[in-house]
Design an enzyme around this catalytic site. Structure first.
Site, mmCIF file in Angstrom:
data_model
loop_
_atom_site.group_PDB
_atom_site.id
_atom_site.type_symbol
_atom_site.label_atom_id
_atom_site.label_comp_id
_atom_site.label_asym_id
_atom_site.label_seq_id
_atom_site.Cartn_x
_atom_site.Cartn_y
_atom_site.Cartn_z
ATOM 1 N N ASN A 94 -10.625 -3.944 -1.490
ATOM 2 C CA ASN A 94 -10.381 -2.996 -2.310
ATOM 3 C C ASN A 94 -9.697 -3.636 -3.391
ATOM 4 O OD1 ASN A 94 -12.239 -0.856 -1.639
ATOM 5 N ND2 ASN A 94 -10.940 -0.440 0.017
ATOM 6 N N CYS A 143 -19.096 -1.904 0.801
ATOM 7 C CA CYS A 143 -18.340 -0.513 0.953
ATOM 8 C C CYS A 143 -19.095 0.105 2.253
ATOM 9 C CB CYS A 143 -18.184 0.303 -0.116
ATOM 10 S SG CYS A 143 -17.072 1.611 0.016
ATOM 11 N N TYR A 173 -14.356 10.519 -2.315
ATOM 12 C CA TYR A 173 -13.354 10.096 -3.337
ATOM 13 C C TYR A 173 -13.336 10.717 -4.544
ATOM 14 C CZ TYR A 173 -12.280 5.762 -0.577
ATOM 15 O OH TYR A 173 -11.683 5.051 0.362
ATOM 16 N N ARG A 215 0.810 -1.265 0.006
ATOM 17 C CA ARG A 215 -0.004 -0.036 -0.005
ATOM 18 C C ARG A 215 0.854 1.406 -0.190
ATOM 19 N NH1 ARG A 215 -4.848 1.867 4.203
ATOM 20 N NH2 ARG A 215 -5.157 3.930 3.543
ATOM 21 N N HIS A 248 -16.637 3.860 -4.971
ATOM 22 C CA HIS A 248 -15.745 4.979 -4.579
ATOM 23 C C HIS A 248 -15.928 5.999 -5.665
ATOM 24 C CE1 HIS A 248 -12.577 2.716 -1.709
ATOM 25 N NE2 HIS A 248 -13.888 2.831 -1.495
#
Length: 421
Positions: A144, A164, A244, A90, A194
């Site tokens: 995700n 989500c 987002y 990440r 998102h």
């Protein structure tokens, strides 16, 4: 009822466990099995999970295992919350895109594509093993990028629903602002994972009074502050975008910000060390306050509600999920995955009707959905050219020189997870 959580060694798992413990009247779980290859973390979190169940008087048992096949055997539902490559991957996803002047983020842009490439093959392997062991089990995906992962699962014929926490988080915030109970507030939530907008905020249900105008007029500053967008943007849009959308509506501003502060991955990694130390305290029998900063607020409640609708006998309930489009948004293919309100029962979700969308929203949805199609193709078949085309198609990239540079970096940073690279 047996539920299995793949990625049960996540520091976020106590949030999920807390929801199952508090709401055991809604979802009568007899066994919750946490599955993770990280045995040391799993033991810490399993111990805390058992103490949380005991504190809440939950009659079910919590078990742990590093054996995926043993853990999923007999499960009525399998929840996926894994992170291939961990926080280290990440951190890279959030870093190398900035070298090209693009947003570094784990679910959208180039970083989101990298995560999809690492994740889709692993999730599909897990799903095939679930199907061999107990083909009637539902797969609930919280991994995700949810839209792409859910599309992969559905195309492979699995009984899957994507979940989500954005919608339930907004519902809770709006309810507090409007002094209503969350259950009395229905969101006209439309888009892709998102990439969503709240077109209405209704009292009582899908056909109730729309309070969106009141929300914006009386609480616009508070809503805009949470989204980190100017109040004027919300007024001009006339709807509430998810946070987002800031990556799209203020891309260059976000890139500048990201270059001047520690990445979210670094913050989470530091937080995880603190959380694991807390979890090891045998006196701790509830989720610690620090966990609220970890992200994923209200996911546990959304997960319990969804599992109860899929597995229970209380009849269908309306929830926001990720599922096949099937004509819901007529400008998208039927096999695109959308995030909308749906009536969910034992046979799965059926999306509610959505009003015709303004081109301001449908255009961006179409663009990102096309990217997701190319991203899934790259995840399934590999190849540098497929990665390049997906990046070129993304509205946050869209230039061949950027796509070339990002492709090189993506492959260089993910070789250990991409056998074809």
């Amino acid at each position: 009822m047996k539920l299995a959580v793949v990625g049960g060694g996540s520091t976020y798992t106590p949030e999920l466990v807390d929801g199952f413990a508090r709401l055991h009247g809604t979802l009568p779980v007899s066994e919750l099995v946490l599955i993770d290859p990280a045995a040391e973390r799993l033991e810490l979190i399993g111990g805390l999970a058992r103490r949380i169940f005991a504190r809440q008087g939950h009659p079910g048992r919590v078990t742990t295992t590093s054996d995926l096949d043993a853990g999923i055997t007999g499960a009525d539902a399998v929840l996926l919350q894994l992170r291939v490559g961990g926080q280290a991957a990440r951190l890279r996803d959030e870093t190398w895109p900035l070298e090209c002047g693009c947003v570094g983020q784990e679910t959208t842009g180039a970083g989101g594509l990298a995560k999809a490439l690492r994740t889709v093959p692993v999730v599909l392997d897990i799903a095939e093993r679930v199907r061999r062991t107990n083909p009637d089990a539902w797969i609930i995906d919280f991994t995700n990028p949810v839209g792409i992962v859910t599309r992969a699962l559905l195309r492979a014929g699995h009984k899957a629903v994507g979940l989500c926490n954005v919608a339930i988080g907004l519902q809770r915030k709006f309810a507090a602002l409007l002094d209503l109970a969350p259950a009395d507030l229905h969101l006209d939530h439309v888009g892709l994972n998102h990439l969503t907008w709240e077109l209405g905020v209704r009292r009582g249900g899908p056909d109730g009074e729309d309070l969106l105008g009141t929300l914006l007029a009386e609480h616009g500053e508070a809503v805009a502050g949470d989204l980190r967008l100017p109040r004027a943007v919300l007024d001009r849009l006339g709807v509430v975008p998810s946070y987002y959308l800031r990556y799209f509506y203020a891309h260059d501003e976000v890139v500048r910000e990201l270059g001047t502060k520690p990445s979210r991955a670094a913050e989470v990694a530091a937080m995880e060390s603190e959380l694991l130390a807390l979890y090891g305290d045998p006196a701790l029998d509830e989720k610690p306050a620090l966990l609220a900063k970890r992200g994923g607020a209200f996911y546990s409640e959304a997960a319990v509600d969804l599992a109860a609708s899929l597995l229970g006998d209380g009849g269908p309930a309306v929830q926001v999920v990720n599922t096949y489009n099937n004509g819901t948004l007529p400008f998208l293919p039927d096999d695109a995955v959308v995030e909308v309100q749906a009536r969910v029962g034992g046979s799965g979700p059926v999306p509610l009707a959505v009003p015709r969308l303004d081109p301001l929203f449908s255009g961006l949805i179409s663009h990102v959905s096309a990217y997701e199609d190319l991203a899934l193709d790259a995840a399934l078949r590999g190849g540098r050219e497929r990665v390049f085309k997906a990046l070129l198609a993304h509205p946050l990239i869209g230039q061949y020189d950027l796509a070339e540079g990002l492709t090189d970096r993506l492959l260089a940073h993910n070789k250990e997870h991409l056998p074809w690279a």
